[in-house]
Each structure stands twice: as structure tokens, then as C-alpha cells.
Design a protein around this motif. Structure first.
Motif, PDB file in Angstrom:
ATOM      1  N   TYR A  74       0.845  -1.191   0.000  1.00  0.00           N
ATOM      2  CA  TYR A  74       0.000   0.000   0.000  1.00  0.00           C
ATOM      3  C   TYR A  74       0.886   1.250   0.000  1.00  0.00           C
ATOM      4  CZ  TYR A  74      -4.085  -2.867   0.926  1.00  0.00           C
ATOM      5  OH  TYR A  74      -5.089  -3.789   0.828  1.00  0.00           O
ATOM      6  N   PHE A  75       0.419   2.300  -0.683  1.00  0.00           N
ATOM      7  CA  PHE A  75       1.212   3.507  -0.860  1.00  0.00           C
ATOM      8  C   PHE A  75       0.559   4.706  -0.187  1.00  0.00           C
ATOM      9  CE2 PHE A  75       1.894   1.053  -4.873  1.00  0.00           C
ATOM     10  CZ  PHE A  75       3.223   0.715  -4.656  1.00  0.00           C
ATOM     11  N   ASN A  76       1.402   5.616   0.288  1.00  0.00           N
ATOM     12  CA  ASN A  76       0.958   6.962   0.662  1.00  0.00           C
ATOM     13  C   ASN A  76       1.905   7.995   0.081  1.00  0.00           C
ATOM     14  OD1 ASN A  76       3.093   6.327   2.345  1.00  0.00           O
ATOM     15  ND2 ASN A  76       2.206   7.294   4.178  1.00  0.00           N
ATOM     16  N   ASP A  77       2.489   7.647  -1.062  1.00  0.00           N
ATOM     17  CA  ASP A  77       3.367   8.578  -1.768  1.00  0.00           C
ATOM     18  C   ASP A  77       2.546   9.531  -2.631  1.00  0.00           C
ATOM     19  OD1 ASP A  77       2.543   6.579  -3.471  1.00  0.00           O
ATOM     20  OD2 ASP A  77       4.480   6.304  -4.451  1.00  0.00           O
ATOM     21  N   VAL A  78       3.183  10.627  -3.037  1.00  0.00           N
ATOM     22  CA  VAL A  78       2.516  11.655  -3.843  1.00  0.00           C
ATOM     23  C   VAL A  78       3.453  12.050  -4.972  1.00  0.00           C
ATOM     24  CG1 VAL A  78       1.490  13.959  -3.853  1.00  0.00           C
ATOM     25  CG2 VAL A  78       1.271  12.502  -1.817  1.00  0.00           C
ATOM     26  N   TRP A  79       2.951  11.982  -6.206  1.00  0.00           N
ATOM     27  CA  TRP A  79       3.738  12.293  -7.391  1.00  0.00           C
ATOM     28  C   TRP A  79       3.032  13.371  -8.206  1.00  0.00           C
ATOM     29  CZ3 TRP A  79       8.270   9.499  -8.809  1.00  0.00           C
ATOM     30  CH2 TRP A  79       8.573   8.402  -7.983  1.00  0.00           C
ATOM     31  N   HIS A  80       3.806  14.116  -9.014  1.00  0.00           N
ATOM     32  CA  HIS A  80       3.192  15.117  -9.887  1.00  0.00           C
ATOM     33  C   HIS A  80       4.062  15.353 -11.111  1.00  0.00           C
ATOM     34  CE1 HIS A  80       5.984  18.392  -8.648  1.00  0.00           C
ATOM     35  NE2 HIS A  80       5.937  17.805  -7.461  1.00  0.00           N
ATOM     36  N   THR A  81       3.413  15.854 -12.167  1.00  0.00           N
ATOM     37  CA  THR A  81       4.099  16.246 -13.388  1.00  0.00           C
ATOM     38  C   THR A  81       3.394  17.448 -13.977  1.00  0.00           C
ATOM     39  OG1 THR A  81       4.968  15.494 -15.531  1.00  0.00           O
ATOM     40  CG2 THR A  81       2.764  14.775 -14.945  1.00  0.00           C
ATOM     41  N   SER A  82       4.118  18.256 -14.733  1.00  0.00           N
ATOM     42  CA  SER A  82       3.542  19.449 -15.334  1.00  0.00           C
ATOM     43  C   SER A  82       2.552  19.077 -16.423  1.00  0.00           C
ATOM     44  CB  SER A  82       4.641  20.335 -15.920  1.00  0.00           C
ATOM     45  OG  SER A  82       4.101  21.463 -16.550  1.00  0.00           O
TER      46      SER A  82
END
Length: 449
Positions: free
Chosen positions: A291-299
């Protein structure tokens, strides 16, 4: 074309989870509820928010609604809404909750008109909240394709008991091109009937299929997000593995794989949202049970893709006039996309108590409009009565990439008309003479002889 994904945080302050909901509200990203079955079954009803995806603050750990997963969250009427789901007592839910600040929650209704459900989708479209499909019974599992809507969260209306698409769960829904969209999902409890189709509707009753199969593989528990012109899907599950790919489309017919040198780990049951002109991917789990609680983003760079977008801007100058005087309306329409636009139709509507003096309130443009090109429509009007008048939004219809047609609207405009201090002796405009006015005029002329 390549995208660089940045990990905002490997471990957010909230617990790792799946099948939670996200929303953009008050210039923040919100994470609500969810499930974690790593070791023991944990249901959540906590509410978290962040302005940057890195630092997360707990708004409340006890919002009033029971811990749950498979619910939805939308923003409507300056509130966050939580709809349905499956709670820790293993009950399907159809309760509706809302909050003005994410901290204090109020129950709109304990039982909406639609059947309790989970793993449905919700969007806000045409000033209504919509509930689409989901699971309405378990063991045996029953999936639905009914469509419901509400303006206030209390009273719900059924748009259709059976949409044209197959009953499903784990699908994704967005609003783009002035339409509601349903993408992907699964039609059975064993993951054998998977979908990669796209359907749209403008009224919730009639649903139209764009293309089947789509360019991406069949999947469910995917996430989707959309800008005005583009829609994105990410990840999901295909029964043998969790997925980590990202696809983008301007029409839901042709999908383009969005490659990246760095990509988040494969996952499903995660959430995706557009925030601060970036595409975000949050949480979820993989096929191995992590299970994940990571946060990713891209433009999000719309100009990287062929897309169709016409912007329309209306001005009225002068905006403050005297009754009986004239003002000029200018409508500027611009090709703000990267594709050629053609067959453009512009239609404007005058408020009552204004008359058209010159020009036209609508036009049809057979010539093409190249990217970044602007043109104007100008007409002159006269106010016949005092008051404050709101000019309706200008409407547009145009063809763009791939021959697809789109709708657009402008801003509204406000004009203030002041009454003259000394009334004019002459009428503001010529009125046709009535029968009695003519008869009286002839009688006066007769007795004057």
C-alpha cells in the motif's frame, strides 16, 4: 514529448491506503477516507489537506460519517461532498455528507434515493452532482449502470435506470469538452469482463460510445483527471498485474502514451487530480499487496498535444451609460489550442430593454482559424430603460482536431444604465402609431381648420 514525474513525498502524513477519494477545494488537495488491508483491515474516515503535496495536515479524524472506502468526493456549491461507499461494518452506503471547511461535516441525508453502493464515480456537471454506476449488492455481486443527479445533496433524481454502457465498477469519470465521460472499469467480480471503452453524455440520459477498444489496455481501478481540453488516465489493474502507464487524449477517441524517464511505481485504487496546473497521482496499492501513501506530480502542458480550444471574451464599452445612449459590444474569439479550428459559429443574446442599432449578434465563420489567431465580432446597442443588466454568456460551436465539434462560452458582462435627470422630449426610438393616436390627430386637425 516526455514527462518528468517528481515525487513530492514518499510517505505523506496520512496512512497508506486504497479506494479513497480526492478533491480540489479552497486551493488545496484533499484526501478523504479509504482502506488498508496490510495485515489487518483498517477503514478510514480521516480528512487531510495539502497546498503543495509535500506537507499534509489533518482537518479532522472524526468527521461524522463512518470510516469507509469506495466512496466519492466532489466539490459543489462551495462545499466538499462525500457520497456513499462501504463502511467498516460491511454495509453499503447511500448517505450524503458535506463540509464548508473540511473540518465540520453535516449530513444532507442518511439515505439518498439511489441504492447504497461503492466503487461508483461522481462528477459535477451543469451545476449538479452526478452518481454513475457502482456495486449495489455483494455475494452475489450486482453491478449497475444507473445514473442519478442532485443539486442539493438531499433530493436525488434518476436520469436513467440503465445507461447504454455495461454495468460496471472501478471505472473513472471526468468532465471535459462540456460532457460527462465514463472510462474503463470491470463488469464482473472476477475481473474477466474488463473495459477500455469511453462513453460520453450531455444529459445523463443518452450515452454515446467513442471507440472500442481504446489505445490503452483493458483495465479497472484506474484513475482519471481532466483539464478543459485534455483527459488523462493512469495505472489500474488488468487481473494479472498492476499498471503504471499514463495516457492522454483530447477527444477520448485517440489516446497517446505519455512517456517519462521517471515514472511512479505501478498501482491501482489510487487517485488522480489536476491541481496548480499539474497532474497528481496519490496512494493506491500494487498487485503484491503493498500500500502507498506517496505523492507524485508532473507538469500539464496542453500545448504538447494537438488539442482544440476556442476562448471567447466579451466586453461592453462604455459599461456605464445614460438611458437612450449607445454602447458597443465586442466579442473576441481566439484559437487557444494547437489545432486548426473551422466551421465556427458565434451566437450572442441581448438582454431585454436593449435594441440593436448596427452589426450582428451572431456569425458563421467558414474560414479556418489558426492557433493563436484572434478575430472580433462588434455590434452597437441602445438602452431603452435604466437599471443594471447582465449580458448572458456568448455561445460558440466549432470543429477542431479530428473533425470533432466542441462548445464554448464567454464570460458574462454587466452594463449600468442611468436614468437621465431631464427626460427627453423625443422618444428613444420610433414607435408605430396606434389607430387611436391617428384618429385623435385627425380630429385635432379637423377642428383646427
Amino acid at each position: 514529448m516526455s514527462f518528468t514525474w517528481t515525487q513530492a513525498t514518499e510517505h505523506a502524513a496520512f496512512s497508506p491506503r486504497v479506494f479513497f477519494s480526492v478533491a480540489e477545494f479552497d486551493n488545496k488537495i484533499w484526501v478523504i477516507g479509504g482502506l488498508n488491508q496490510d495485515g489487518s483491515e483498517k477503514f478510514y474516515n480521516d480528512v487531510w489537506y495539502s497546498t503543495d503535496g509535500i506537507s499534509w495536515d489533518l482537518a479532522t479524524g472524526s468527521p461524522g460519517f463512518t470510516p469507509r472506502y469506495g466512496h466519492t468526493a466532489v466539490v459543489h456549491d462551495e462545499r466538499i461532498w462525500v457520497i456513499g461507499g462501504y463502511d467498516k461494518s460491511h454495509n453499503l452506503k447511500n448517505d450524503i455528507w458535506s463540509s464548508k471547511d473540511g473540518k465540520t461535516w453535516e449530513q444532507a441525508t442518511p439515505h439518498a434515493a439511489f441504492r447504497p453502493r461503492l466503487l461508483h464515480t461522481s462528477v459535477v456537471y451543469n451545476d449538479k452532482m452526478w452518481v454513475i454506476g457502482g456495486e449495489i449488492a455483494e455475494r452475489p455481486w450486482v453491478y449497475t449502470n444507473d445514473i442519478w443527479y442532485s443539486t442539493n445533496g438531499i433530493t436525488w433524481h434518476q436520469a436513467t435506470p440503465s445507461a447504454a454502457f455495461t454495468p460496471r465498477i472501478g471505472h473513472a469519470s471526468v468532465v471535459a469538452d462540456d460532457r460527462m465521460w465514463v472510462i474503463g472499469g470491470v463488469g464482473d467480480a472476477y475481473g474477466k469482463i474488463r473495459f477500455n471503452d469511453s462513453w460520453y453524455s450531455t444529459d445523463g440520459v443518452t450515452w454515446v460510445s467513442m471507440k472500442e477498444p481504446a489505445d490503452f489496455s483493458k483495465r479497472y481501478y484506474l484513475a482519471a483527471a481532466a483539464t478543459e481540453e485534455l483527459r488523462w488516465i493512469s495505472g489500474g489493474f488488468d487481473e494479472t498485474k498492476s499498471l503504471g502507464d499514463v495516457w492522454v487524449s483530447s477527444d477520448s477517441k485517440s489516446w497517446v502514451l505519455a512517456p517519462s524517464d521517471v515514472l511512479f511505481p505501478p498501482r491501482y485504487g489510487h487517485a488522480s487530480i489536476i491541481f496548480n496546473n499539474r497532474l497528481w497521482v496519490i496512494g493506491g496499492q500494487n498487485f503484491k499487496g503493498a500500500y502507498f501513501n506517496d505523492v507524485w506530480h508532473t507538469s500539464v502542458i496542453e500545448s504538447s498535444f494537438p488539442h482544440s480550444k476556442l476562448t471567447i471574451y466579451k466586453t461592453v464599452e462604455p459599461w456605464s451609460i445614460k438611458q437612450g445612449t449607445d454602447t458597443e459590444v465586442t466579442i473576441t474569439y481566439t484559437n487557444a489550442g494547437s489545432a486548426l479550428l473551422h466551421d465556427i459559429e458565434i451566437v450572442d443574446t441581448l438582454p431585454e430593454d436593449f435594441i440593436l442599432l448596427s452589426g450582428e449578434t451572431g456569425l458563421s465563420v467558414p474560414q479556418s482559424l489558426v492557433p493563436n489567431e484572434s478575430r472580433i465580432l462588434v455590434y452597437t446597442i441602445r438602452a431603452t430603460k435604466p437599471g443594471t443588466f447582465t449580458f448572458p454568456k456568448t455561445s460558440a460551436l466549432y470543429a477542431g482536431e479530428g473533425g470533432n465539434y466542441y462548445k464554448g462560452t464567454s464570460n458574462a458582462a454587466v452594463v449600468m444604465v442611468l436614468a437621465p435627470l431631464i427626460p427627453d422630449e423625443e422618444p428613444l426610438y420610433d414607435e408605430p402609431e396606434s389607430f387611436f393616436d391617428g384618429l385623435w390627430r385627425e380630429m385635432i386637425a379637423l377642428f383646427s381648420q
